[in-house]
Design a protein around this motif. Structure first.
Motif, PDB file in Angstrom:
ATOM      1  N   ALA A  25       0.851  -1.186   0.000  1.00 58.01           N
ATOM      2  CA  ALA A  25       0.000   0.000   0.000  1.00 58.01           C
ATOM      3  C   ALA A  25       0.883   1.231   0.000  1.00 58.01           C
ATOM      4  CB  ALA A  25      -0.900   0.010   1.226  1.00 58.01           C
ATOM      5  N   LEU A  26       0.426   2.255  -0.670  1.00 54.04           N
ATOM      6  CA  LEU A  26       1.108   3.543  -0.650  1.00 54.04           C
ATOM      7  C   LEU A  26       0.690   4.271   0.615  1.00 54.04           C
ATOM      8  CD1 LEU A  26       2.920   5.353  -2.444  1.00 54.04           C
ATOM      9  CD2 LEU A  26       0.832   6.401  -3.284  1.00 54.04           C
ATOM     10  N   VAL A  27       1.643   4.873   1.303  1.00 55.50           N
ATOM     11  CA  VAL A  27       1.376   5.597   2.543  1.00 55.50           C
ATOM     12  C   VAL A  27       1.552   7.085   2.258  1.00 55.50           C
ATOM     13  CG1 VAL A  27       2.100   5.925   4.941  1.00 55.50           C
ATOM     14  CG2 VAL A  27       2.184   3.655   3.915  1.00 55.50           C
ATOM     15  N   ASP A  28       0.549   7.904   2.652  1.00 54.22           N
ATOM     16  CA  ASP A  28       0.637   9.346   2.403  1.00 54.22           C
ATOM     17  C   ASP A  28       1.509  10.028   3.456  1.00 54.22           C
ATOM     18  OD1 ASP A  28      -0.968   9.651   4.664  1.00 54.22           O
ATOM     19  OD2 ASP A  28      -2.772  10.075   3.519  1.00 54.22           O
ATOM     20  N   GLN A  29       1.676  11.343   3.306  1.00 56.24           N
ATOM     21  CA  GLN A  29       2.554  12.087   4.207  1.00 56.24           C
ATOM     22  C   GLN A  29       2.040  12.127   5.639  1.00 56.24           C
ATOM     23  OE1 GLN A  29       3.168  15.854   2.286  1.00 56.24           O
ATOM     24  NE2 GLN A  29       4.763  15.029   0.964  1.00 56.24           N
ATOM     25  N   GLY A  56     -12.157   4.567  -6.506  1.00 59.45           N
ATOM     26  CA  GLY A  56     -11.681   3.994  -7.758  1.00 59.45           C
ATOM     27  C   GLY A  56     -10.189   4.197  -7.910  1.00 59.45           C
ATOM     28  N   PRO A  57      -9.609   3.651  -8.977  1.00 63.65           N
ATOM     29  CA  PRO A  57      -8.171   3.743  -9.179  1.00 63.65           C
ATOM     30  C   PRO A  57      -7.720   5.182  -9.445  1.00 63.65           C
ATOM     31  CG  PRO A  57      -9.198   2.373 -10.880  1.00 63.65           C
ATOM     32  CD  PRO A  57     -10.273   2.867  -9.994  1.00 63.65           C
ATOM     33  N   VAL A  58      -6.562   5.527  -8.888  1.00 60.23           N
ATOM     34  CA  VAL A  58      -5.974   6.852  -9.060  1.00 60.23           C
ATOM     35  C   VAL A  58      -4.552   6.672  -9.564  1.00 60.23           C
ATOM     36  CG1 VAL A  58      -5.244   8.947  -7.847  1.00 60.23           C
ATOM     37  CG2 VAL A  58      -7.353   7.816  -7.190  1.00 60.23           C
ATOM     38  N   GLU A  59      -4.181   7.414 -10.617  1.00 63.89           N
ATOM     39  CA  GLU A  59      -2.816   7.372 -11.134  1.00 63.89           C
ATOM     40  C   GLU A  59      -2.027   8.526 -10.554  1.00 63.89           C
ATOM     41  OE1 GLU A  59      -2.349   7.165 -15.337  1.00 63.89           O
ATOM     42  OE2 GLU A  59      -3.163   5.145 -15.448  1.00 63.89           O
ATOM     43  N   LEU A  60      -0.866   8.208  -9.999  1.00 65.09           N
ATOM     44  CA  LEU A  60       0.024   9.208  -9.433  1.00 65.09           C
ATOM     45  C   LEU A  60       1.349   9.148 -10.179  1.00 65.09           C
ATOM     46  CD1 LEU A  60      -0.668   8.262  -5.720  1.00 65.09           C
ATOM     47  CD2 LEU A  60      -1.657  10.183  -6.957  1.00 65.09           C
ATOM     48  N   SER A  61       1.943  10.297 -10.415  1.00 60.87           N
ATOM     49  CA  SER A  61       3.199  10.358 -11.143  1.00 60.87           C
ATOM     50  C   SER A  61       4.281  10.937 -10.239  1.00 60.87           C
ATOM     51  CB  SER A  61       3.017  11.238 -12.386  1.00 60.87           C
ATOM     52  OG  SER A  61       4.186  11.266 -13.144  1.00 60.87           O
ATOM     53  N   PHE A  62       5.445  10.281 -10.217  1.00 62.32           N
ATOM     54  CA  PHE A  62       6.546  10.703  -9.362  1.00 62.32           C
ATOM     55  C   PHE A  62       7.834  10.803 -10.176  1.00 62.32           C
ATOM     56  CE2 PHE A  62       3.691   8.206  -6.633  1.00 62.32           C
ATOM     57  CZ  PHE A  62       3.473   9.090  -5.601  1.00 62.32           C
ATOM     58  N   ALA A  63       8.719  11.689  -9.755  1.00 65.74           N
ATOM     59  CA  ALA A  63      10.071  11.720 -10.309  1.00 65.74           C
ATOM     60  C   ALA A  63      10.777  10.448  -9.853  1.00 65.74           C
ATOM     61  CB  ALA A  63      10.820  12.954  -9.808  1.00 65.74           C
ATOM     62  N   PRO A  64      11.710   9.904 -10.641  1.00 64.15           N
ATOM     63  CA  PRO A  64      12.372   8.652 -10.267  1.00 64.15           C
ATOM     64  C   PRO A  64      13.063   8.689  -8.906  1.00 64.15           C
ATOM     65  CG  PRO A  64      12.892   9.221 -12.528  1.00 64.15           C
ATOM     66  CD  PRO A  64      12.146  10.387 -11.941  1.00 64.15           C
ATOM     67  N   ASP A  65      13.534   9.847  -8.484  1.00 64.26           N
ATOM     68  CA  ASP A  65      14.258   9.935  -7.212  1.00 64.26           C
ATOM     69  C   ASP A  65      13.371  10.383  -6.044  1.00 64.26           C
ATOM     70  OD1 ASP A  65      13.927  12.476  -8.160  1.00 64.26           O
ATOM     71  OD2 ASP A  65      15.948  13.152  -7.670  1.00 64.26           O
ATOM     72  N   ALA A  66      12.059  10.514  -6.273  1.00 67.39           N
ATOM     73  CA  ALA A  66      11.137  10.897  -5.195  1.00 67.39           C
ATOM     74  C   ALA A  66      11.101   9.796  -4.139  1.00 67.39           C
ATOM     75  CB  ALA A  66       9.737  11.118  -5.759  1.00 67.39           C
ATOM     76  N   GLN A  67      11.019  10.187  -2.871  1.00 65.60           N
ATOM     77  CA  GLN A  67      10.974   9.228  -1.771  1.00 65.60           C
ATOM     78  C   GLN A  67       9.522   8.837  -1.491  1.00 65.60           C
ATOM     79  OE1 GLN A  67      13.923   7.940  -0.104  1.00 65.60           O
ATOM     80  NE2 GLN A  67      14.472   8.713  -2.124  1.00 65.60           N
ATOM     81  N   ILE A  68       9.245   7.542  -1.539  1.00 63.00           N
ATOM     82  CA  ILE A  68       7.908   6.997  -1.387  1.00 63.00           C
ATOM     83  C   ILE A  68       7.891   6.062  -0.175  1.00 63.00           C
ATOM     84  CG2 ILE A  68       6.092   5.659  -2.531  1.00 63.00           C
ATOM     85  CD1 ILE A  68       6.898   8.203  -4.053  1.00 63.00           C
ATOM     86  N   VAL A  69       6.808   6.106   0.600  1.00 63.48           N
ATOM     87  CA  VAL A  69       6.665   5.196   1.738  1.00 63.48           C
ATOM     88  C   VAL A  69       5.610   4.153   1.387  1.00 63.48           C
ATOM     89  CG1 VAL A  69       6.086   4.974   4.192  1.00 63.48           C
ATOM     90  CG2 VAL A  69       7.281   7.014   3.377  1.00 63.48           C
TER      91      VAL A  69
END
Length: 82
Positions: A25-29, A56-69
């Motif tokens: 799961a993606l964790v928000d800030q 429903g499904p949501v598409e999120l776009s990140f820079a390759p070096d973005a930090q994701i939890v």
């Protein structure tokens, strides 16, 4: 670089999501689960993550070096305690 935060939560770069295997799961800030990561792909230089949310499904776009939890997806059955 992947960092083990606490419990089984991990902080990693968006680019590393391309090779993660399993139900996460993606964790928000704020530290809350956004939803199950359904798919991860690359579009140009961006990493595109599709997350299953209640609406429903949501598409999120990140820079390759973005930090994701991320954390293992359990459907909200077991809270992660820091």
């Amino acid at each position: 670089m992947t960092v083990e935060d606490f419990g089984s939560r991990r902080t990693l770069s968006a680019e590393e999501l391309l090779v993660v295997v399993g139900d996460y799961a993606l964790v928000d800030q704020a530290g809350n689960q956004r939803g199950l990561i359904e798919s991860v792909g690359q579009e140009g230089l961006s990493v595109v993550v599709t997350v299953a949310e209640d609406d429903g499904p949501v598409e999120l776009s990140f820079a390759p070096d973005a930090q994701i939890v991320i954390e293992p997806y359990d459907g909200g059955k077991a809270p992660v305690v820091p």
